[in-house]
Enzyme design. Sequence first.
Site, PDB file in Angstrom:
ATOM      1  N   GLY A   6       0.823  -1.208   0.000  1.00 38.16           N
ATOM      2  CA  GLY A   6       0.000   0.000   0.000  1.00 38.16           C
ATOM      3  C   GLY A   6       0.853   1.251   0.000  1.00 38.16           C
ATOM      4  O   GLY A   6       0.513   2.274   0.604  1.00 38.16           O
ATOM      5  N   GLY A  28      -0.287   5.037  -0.735  1.00 39.98           N
ATOM      6  CA  GLY A  28      -1.278   5.715   0.103  1.00 39.98           C
ATOM      7  C   GLY A  28      -0.704   6.934   0.801  1.00 39.98           C
ATOM      8  O   GLY A  28       0.438   7.331   0.561  1.00 39.98           O
ATOM      9  N   TYR A  61     -14.460  -1.269   9.665  1.00 41.68           N
ATOM     10  CA  TYR A  61     -13.028  -0.923   9.734  1.00 41.68           C
ATOM     11  C   TYR A  61     -12.457  -1.324  11.097  1.00 41.68           C
ATOM     12  O   TYR A  61     -11.430  -2.008  11.193  1.00 41.68           O
ATOM     13  CB  TYR A  61     -12.894   0.584   9.505  1.00 41.68           C
ATOM     14  CG  TYR A  61     -11.510   1.157   9.593  1.00 41.68           C
ATOM     15  CD1 TYR A  61     -10.481   0.711   8.781  1.00 41.68           C
ATOM     16  CD2 TYR A  61     -11.237   2.215  10.479  1.00 41.68           C
ATOM     17  CE1 TYR A  61      -9.218   1.281   8.841  1.00 41.68           C
ATOM     18  CE2 TYR A  61      -9.985   2.797  10.540  1.00 41.68           C
ATOM     19  CZ  TYR A  61      -8.975   2.321   9.729  1.00 41.68           C
ATOM     20  OH  TYR A  61      -7.729   2.902   9.790  1.00 41.68           O
ATOM     21  N   ILE A 115      -4.145  11.284  10.514  1.00 44.74           N
ATOM     22  CA  ILE A 115      -2.818  11.774  10.103  1.00 44.74           C
ATOM     23  C   ILE A 115      -2.996  12.960   9.145  1.00 44.74           C
ATOM     24  O   ILE A 115      -3.727  12.855   8.158  1.00 44.74           O
ATOM     25  CB  ILE A 115      -2.006  10.660   9.409  1.00 44.74           C
ATOM     26  CG1 ILE A 115      -1.926   9.397  10.295  1.00 44.74           C
ATOM     27  CG2 ILE A 115      -0.609  11.167   9.038  1.00 44.74           C
ATOM     28  CD1 ILE A 115      -1.195   9.558  11.609  1.00 44.74           C
TER      29      ILE A 115
HETATM   30  C1  AKB Z   1      -9.745   6.950   9.332  1.00 44.67           C
HETATM   31  O1  AKB Z   1     -10.274   8.046   9.588  1.00 44.67           O
HETATM   32  O2  AKB Z   1     -10.373   5.981   8.913  1.00 44.67           O
HETATM   33  C2  AKB Z   1      -8.270   6.796   9.601  1.00 44.67           C
HETATM   34  C3  AKB Z   1      -8.026   6.266  10.967  1.00 44.67           C
HETATM   35  C4  AKB Z   1      -8.188   7.140  12.146  1.00 44.67           C
HETATM   36  O3  AKB Z   1      -7.707   5.131  11.111  1.00 44.67           O
HETATM   37  N1  AKB Z   1      -7.604   8.037   9.411  1.00 44.67           N
END
Ligand code: AKB
Length: 333
Positions: free
Chosen positions: A25, A28, A158, A188
Amino acid sequence: PPPPQHYNSTSNAAVPRHPRVLVTGSLGQLGSGLVKELRSMYGNENVVASDIRKAPEEFMASGPFVYADVMNYSMLERIVVDWRIDWVVHYSALLSAVAEKNPALALSVNMTGFQNMLELAKIHRLRLYSPSTIGAFGPSTPKNNTPDLTIMRPNTIYGITKLHNELLGEYYREKFGVDFRSARYPGILSADTPPGGGTTDYAVDIFHHAIRTGHYDCFLSKDTRLPMMYLSDCIKGTVDHLTHPTPLPQSVYNIAACSFTPAELAAEIQKHLPHFTISYPDPARPDFRQAIADSWPASLDDSMARRDFGWKEEFGMEKMVKLMLDKIQAQVD
Ligand code: AKB
């Protein structure tokens, strides 16, 4: 391209050599900066960048770049064997907002991709660094100063995939001695590389809009507080964690630099751009990312990372805002 000829395939312990690192990745938000840093430390030929898209010319020019579909185990194994990989930084993942729109793909990329890497780490004795996220926490997690070890009941796809990875990595470390390392990244911020479909993306988008149009339509409510970090701090923390002599007491660590709300970020931007304006969603019709953000911690306790591998940020909110504005202004000029 074939691996470089000068590589010492009969490596002997008396001749120290740099580790050979694969970064998945790598196109990214974080990958290109990390690849650049690792290449400066270990030599261009020792850092194999990979992704499923074509790399820009300048990226290719600095070292090897290969196609790697993380869902294809034998393709990954071939790369590991052909290039004699020692360490992997596994960045391939769907971020929170994109994952929520396509849960089936998120399961494949985030879980199957990680499982493939972990199995390869076991078989080929690789060190595996794969970041986790504040998204691995959930609505029942204590919200402020959230410690490493606490209630973890994520309710996003996620978060579920990332918590699965944390636990599986710890299991492989205990059971098979795999050198698995992970840090829970906050949002980030970076000026040069765009974020890839997360809930914290507003904190990058806001700068581009502030400079280009003077107004930002924020998709999160004004008081949504989330942990954040500047890209160079994230890369430094990752390299320090990755390269730390084993063993570290934990597999997974919180790391963060500061926490702020959209309103606080906007106020800081207004110190530099007094005419900047921001609007927020109608509370009766929130954006789907609001529920994701509301399930995450507002701030992290990252004292264990500070203790165990010397994690320390350089950028707080004020310094980060100034740098982001300067860099994006320079892109426009
Ligand atoms: C997201 O917003 O999905 C990412 C994270 C905080 O893992 N930047």
